[in-house]
Design a protein around this motif. Structure first.
Motif, PDB file in Angstrom:
ATOM      1  N   TYR A 154      73.596  61.437  44.000  1.00 47.71           N
ATOM      2  CA  TYR A 154      74.127  61.145  42.663  1.00 47.71           C
ATOM      3  C   TYR A 154      74.800  59.768  42.703  1.00 47.71           C
ATOM      4  CZ  TYR A 154      73.575  65.769  40.504  1.00 47.71           C
ATOM      5  OH  TYR A 154      73.072  66.922  39.948  1.00 47.71           O
ATOM      6  N   ARG A 199      78.078  59.946  38.821  1.00 44.89           N
ATOM      7  CA  ARG A 199      78.054  61.323  38.318  1.00 44.89           C
ATOM      8  C   ARG A 199      76.723  61.701  37.673  1.00 44.89           C
ATOM      9  NH1 ARG A 199      83.213  63.556  38.246  1.00 44.89           N
ATOM     10  NH2 ARG A 199      82.686  65.021  36.588  1.00 44.89           N
ATOM     11  N   CYS A 227      80.935  79.198  40.608  1.00 42.78           N
ATOM     12  CA  CYS A 227      79.979  79.194  39.491  1.00 42.78           C
ATOM     13  C   CYS A 227      80.494  80.056  38.346  1.00 42.78           C
ATOM     14  CB  CYS A 227      78.614  79.690  39.963  1.00 42.78           C
ATOM     15  SG  CYS A 227      77.681  78.501  40.955  1.00 42.78           S
ATOM     16  N   VAL A 264      78.983  78.106  35.424  1.00 38.60           N
ATOM     17  CA  VAL A 264      77.704  77.543  35.870  1.00 38.60           C
ATOM     18  C   VAL A 264      76.716  78.698  36.089  1.00 38.60           C
ATOM     19  CG1 VAL A 264      76.526  76.272  37.703  1.00 38.60           C
ATOM     20  CG2 VAL A 264      78.795  75.533  36.920  1.00 38.60           C
ATOM     21  N   ASP A 301      74.177  80.800  37.692  1.00 40.12           N
ATOM     22  CA  ASP A 301      73.563  80.963  39.010  1.00 40.12           C
ATOM     23  C   ASP A 301      72.689  82.215  39.055  1.00 40.12           C
ATOM     24  OD1 ASP A 301      75.532  82.893  38.921  1.00 40.12           O
ATOM     25  OD2 ASP A 301      76.191  82.603  40.988  1.00 40.12           O
ATOM     26  N   LYS A 315      72.043  72.125  44.095  1.00 40.22           N
ATOM     27  CA  LYS A 315      72.081  71.829  42.654  1.00 40.22           C
ATOM     28  C   LYS A 315      73.287  72.505  41.995  1.00 40.22           C
ATOM     29  CE  LYS A 315      67.095  71.165  42.063  1.00 40.22           C
ATOM     30  NZ  LYS A 315      65.836  71.690  41.451  1.00 40.22           N
ATOM     31  N   LEU A 316      73.554  73.761  42.370  1.00 37.63           N
ATOM     32  CA  LEU A 316      74.705  74.475  41.820  1.00 37.63           C
ATOM     33  C   LEU A 316      76.011  73.807  42.254  1.00 37.63           C
ATOM     34  CD1 LEU A 316      73.587  78.194  42.357  1.00 37.63           C
ATOM     35  CD2 LEU A 316      73.685  76.951  40.189  1.00 37.63           C
ATOM     36  N   GLU A 344      76.783  70.821  40.108  1.00 39.10           N
ATOM     37  CA  GLU A 344      77.331  71.197  38.801  1.00 39.10           C
ATOM     38  C   GLU A 344      78.788  71.636  38.924  1.00 39.10           C
ATOM     39  OE1 GLU A 344      75.068  73.418  35.869  1.00 39.10           O
ATOM     40  OE2 GLU A 344      73.355  73.415  37.245  1.00 39.10           O
ATOM     41  N   HIS A 353      82.354  69.822  37.356  1.00 35.21           N
ATOM     42  CA  HIS A 353      83.385  70.552  36.604  1.00 35.21           C
ATOM     43  C   HIS A 353      84.748  70.400  37.272  1.00 35.21           C
ATOM     44  CE1 HIS A 353      81.207  72.736  33.447  1.00 35.21           C
ATOM     45  NE2 HIS A 353      80.214  72.868  34.310  1.00 35.21           N
ATOM     46  N   ARG A 372      86.257  66.895  36.522  1.00 30.59           N
ATOM     47  CA  ARG A 372      86.124  66.410  35.146  1.00 30.59           C
ATOM     48  C   ARG A 372      87.399  65.735  34.665  1.00 30.59           C
ATOM     49  NH1 ARG A 372      83.768  70.884  31.445  1.00 30.59           N
ATOM     50  NH2 ARG A 372      85.694  71.854  32.160  1.00 30.59           N
TER      51      ARG A 372
END
Length: 231
Positions: free
Chosen positions: A29, A32, A143, A148, A150, A163-164, A167, A171, A174
């Motif tokens: 990434y 972000r 999650c 999120v 899952d 990937k999870l 995410e 969060h 943030r």
């Protein structure tokens, strides 16, 4: 700086007992946002050249027959290190994955993870500091906490887990982004020039500067992100 979300699957729990990596995923990434294409993803299955513990196979579902035709770790090690080089690694329970990676690299007389990367951030430790009210800090717990989805995670899967994790991390941090955006937003004057009051400026004392720097250090430890003021 490039950030990489990394996860592995293994033949067992401890590299000291001879267990090996059978899958490694690294998702890159920048600012972000996921980097698209081959530059943004490294994914490899590995033939571990040994048996897989029954408990581990129940967790990730990969058996010896599936892995027999895959490359050995030695065949993907250099490409993996080049992908990780100079990036910030973000890993859930980083000690586990780094121990396995370092064990694999040591077999090949290659440098350990921390010698080739900018730094390693453990989201398990970050969550324990940040979410003190949570009883558990597993990836599935985070999650659920951050909303999120899952639902596809029926077994451990390094690609899906990475990937999870990405995410979840977005969060978790943030607040830093919101603060950064507010600083970049233009500030409009709320008073006309004729009503403006002269502003007096005072230099901060050494004690105030020390307290401010200590607060910034605390922010970095709690979020895993270097505050804008120190960049």
């Amino acid at each position: 700086m490039k950030q990489i979300f990394l996860d592995t699957e293994t033949t067992g729990l401890k590299p000291a007992e001879g267990h090996r990596i059978i899958e490694v995923v690294a998702l890159a990434y920048e600012n972000r946002h996921a980097i698209n294409g081959t530059e943004g993803q490294f994914h490899a299955y590995c033939n571990p050249e040994r048996d897989i513990d029954a408990d581990a196979e129940r967790v990730h579902g990969m058996g010896a027959e599936f892995l027999a035709s895959k490359p050995r770790f030695a065949e993907i090690a250099l490409a993996l290190q080049n992908f990780l080089r100079d990036a910030e690694l973000i890993i859930h329970n980083a000690a586990f994955d780094c121990d396995f990676l370092d064990s694999e690299f040591e077999r090949l007389n290659m440098p350990p993870v921390r010698n080739i990367t900018h730094n390693v951030l453990c989201t398990l430790n970050l969550s324990r500091r940040q979410n003190t009210f949570l009883r558990r800090h597993r990836l599935e717990d985070l999650c659920k906490h951050y909303g999120v989805d899952d639902s596809e995670r029926t077994k451990h899967n390094a690609l899906l887990d990475a990937k999870l994790l990405a995410e979840v991390y977005l969060h978790m941090t943030r607040g830093q982004l919101a603060m950064r955006m507010s600083l970049l937003s233009p500030i409009r004057a709320s008073v006309t020039p004729e009503k403006a009051v002269p502003v007096r400026f005072f230099a901060a004392s050494e004690e105030e500067i020390a307290a401010h720097n200590a607060y910034l250090d605390t922010m970095e430890k709690e979020t895993g992100v270097r505050p804008l003021w120190q960049q």
